[in-house]
Design an enzyme around this catalytic site. Structure first.
Site, PDB file in Angstrom:
ATOM      1  N   LYS A 108      -8.042  -5.800 -14.259  1.00  0.00           N
ATOM      2  CA  LYS A 108      -9.516  -5.729 -14.101  1.00  0.00           C
ATOM      3  C   LYS A 108     -10.233  -5.795 -15.437  1.00  0.00           C
ATOM      4  CE  LYS A 108      -8.393  -1.275 -14.017  1.00  0.00           C
ATOM      5  NZ  LYS A 108      -7.677  -0.395 -13.193  1.00  0.00           N
ATOM      6  N   GLU A 132      -7.300 -10.558  -6.759  1.00  0.00           N
ATOM      7  CA  GLU A 132      -7.607  -9.593  -5.693  1.00  0.00           C
ATOM      8  C   GLU A 132      -7.259  -8.153  -6.089  1.00  0.00           C
ATOM      9  OE1 GLU A 132      -8.885 -10.312  -2.243  1.00  0.00           O
ATOM     10  OE2 GLU A 132      -9.271  -8.242  -2.829  1.00  0.00           O
ATOM     11  N   LYS A 208     -14.699  -2.711 -12.409  1.00  0.00           N
ATOM     12  CA  LYS A 208     -14.538  -3.252 -11.052  1.00  0.00           C
ATOM     13  C   LYS A 208     -15.895  -3.695 -10.495  1.00  0.00           C
ATOM     14  CE  LYS A 208     -10.441  -0.408 -10.267  1.00  0.00           C
ATOM     15  NZ  LYS A 208      -9.969   0.938  -9.914  1.00  0.00           N
TER      16      LYS A 208
HETATM   17  N1  HSE Z   1      -6.820   4.212 -12.296  1.00  0.00           N
HETATM   18  C1  HSE Z   1      -7.248   3.425 -11.188  1.00  0.00           C
HETATM   19  C2  HSE Z   1      -7.792   4.368 -10.131  1.00  0.00           C
HETATM   20  C3  HSE Z   1      -6.098   2.615 -10.663  1.00  0.00           C
HETATM   21  O1  HSE Z   1      -7.681   5.589 -10.277  1.00  0.00           O
HETATM   22  O2  HSE Z   1      -8.352   3.900  -9.150  1.00  0.00           O
HETATM   23  C4  HSE Z   1      -6.479   1.367  -9.967  1.00  0.00           C
HETATM   24  O3  HSE Z   1      -7.320   0.547 -10.680  1.00  0.00           O
END
Ligand code: HSE
Length: 438
Positions: A108, A132, A208
């Site tokens: 990401k 994805e 994200k």
């Molecule tokens: N560290 C991230 C989380 C893992 O806790 O969601 C997935 O991107």
């Protein structure tokens, strides 16, 4: 007729890489039955050898320490990058694209920062770039936004996209744990990033969110333009008070369109206890997408972990293999085109209007409420409820105020003035409230 066999190379054999190899090898027949594709895991690169993983047997000569035997291997069709980090991954992916390989990545940070450049390069070379697993792990939200929402204008997205934060907030709420205890548990369970600061300060969720916004609103948002607040300042008291008022605290990644502006923000948020998002617990993720035609939709699942993330990676490998075999490539997201076009620009956080939860620790003496009320009133901020708790220690009380909708800029000004009051003993805690009309 496509290629009888599509060769795949994995860069990285950590947790997710292991999961991907398990699916590709142990479920090879299932994939063939589902898709008619013969996927062959030809090479796996790992930094150090020897290596073994329970639950999967790699073919002889499959493991290597040399990434070049994948990136520059003419027999490999799809390169799967699971190394993480930005500089090295970017170099390897760019080279693999120039070598004509399709790319799948779960990275990401890389996609948030270099998605546009890599996409343009992939488009020039006529290969696909799929990501994805970069956002919300096993939940197929990228494909959904790109394909299933193609007939909609996306109005808003509310995402619980960081499992670590959601786990911590759930432990704090349901089991009364303090923040550091809950963080330690999240790390032990393997949810957190190598540097957990990226989870708890909101960076992971913000990365994200930029990916979701590129797909939903066709605009490339630099990470430093995402208003980002983490959960480090949320206390057990905040969670209990919010509960008393009928709300749950969640770290939400939010984008909403407001005319020609879009809000792009990540922050702790009070949401009504009876909303579906409030009931997304532990390390689970959920993304609510509101489309102008479809209305509200909710996607729920595991946002991290070996097999859920591997599931998303393998779905991308299958998409890439379909493209190689003659189906059209997934089109370039408009935000990442060389001449991007969007109907939106990024709105200022100061311009948003929302309700607020305010927590103050103040002296227990006459006139305190009046001083605070005057400051809020002068900023056109109307109070909707107030709770004052019996003092825990002499001359010091907690005051909880919920407001009606107010403008963020006014609230910022009020916050400065309130924090400067002599009667205020601890700086004000402010959490925004989102209420859903669905
Ligand atoms: N560290 C991230 C989380 C893992 O806790 O969601 C997935 O991107």
């Amino acid at each position: 007729m496509g290629k009888p066999e599509i060769n795949v190379g994995l860069l990285g054999w950590g947790t997710v890489g292991t999961g991907v190899s398990k699916i590709l090898i142990n479920q090879k027949h299932q994939i063939y039955q589902n898709t008619g594709l013969n996927l062959n895991l030809l090479k796996v690169a790992k930094r150090t050898l020897p290596a073994q993983r329970t639950g999967v047997d790699l073919a002889n000569n499959c493991l290597t320490t040399d990434v070049n035997t994948i990136v520059d291997n003419p027999d490999i069709d799809i390169v799967v990058e699971l190394i993480g980090g930005i500089a090295n991954s970017r170099e390897l992916i760019s080279r693999a694209i120039r070598n004509g390989k399709s790319i799948v990545t779960a990275n990401k940070a890389l996609i948030a920062e270099c998605g546009a450049d890599l996409y343009q390069l992939a488009q020039k070379q006529g290969v696909s770039l799929n990501f994805e697993a970069s956002t919300a792990g096993g939940i197929p939200i990228i494909k959904t936004l790109r394909e299933s929402f193609a007939g909609n204008k996306v109005e808003s997205i509310y995402g619980i996209v960081n499992g670590t934060c959601n786990y911590i907030l759930t432990e704090m709420q349901k089991n009364g744990r303090n923040f550091s205890e809950a963080l330690k548990m999240a790390q032990e369970r393997g949810y957190a990033e190598a540097d957990p600061t990226l989870d708890i300060d909101g960076t992971d969720a913000a990365q994200k969110l930029t990916i979701l916004v590129a797909l939903a609103h066709h605009i490339k948002v630099p990470l430093n333009q995402v208003h980002t607040e983490g959960i480090t300042k949320i206390t057990q008291n905040d969670i209990q008070y919010a509960q008393e008022l009928g709300y749950t605290v969640k770290l939400l990644a939010i984008t909403k369109s407001r005319g020609t502006k879009i809000d792009v923000r990540v922050h702790p948020t009070l949401i009504p206890n009876d909303s579906m998002l409030a009931n997304v617990s532990d390390a689970f993720n959920a993304v609510c997408v509101v489309g102008n035609a479809v209305g509200p939709t909710l996607f729920y699942g595991q946002g991290a972990g070996e097999m859920p993330t591997a599931s998303a990676v393998v779905a991308d490998i299958i998409d890439a293999a379909r493209s190689i075999n003659g189906n059209s490539h997934v089109p370039i997201p408009p935000a990442w085109a060389s001449k991007p076009h969007s109907d939106f620009s990024i709105g200022l956080i100061d311009d948003i209007e929302t309700r607020y939860y305010l927590k103050l620790v103040v002296q227990d003496c006459p006139g305190v409420l009046a001083q605070i009320g005057t400051i809020l009133g002068n900023q056109d901020i109307s109070i909707s409820s107030v709770i004052q708790k019996e003092p825990h220690c002499k001359n010091s009380v907690s005051l909880i105020i919920l407001t009606h909708k107010a403008c963020e800029a006014n609230m910022c000004q009020a916050r400065i003035e309130i924090d400067n009051l002599e009667v205020v003993q601890e700086k004000l805690t402010l959490i925004r409230i989102e209420e859903f009309d669905f």
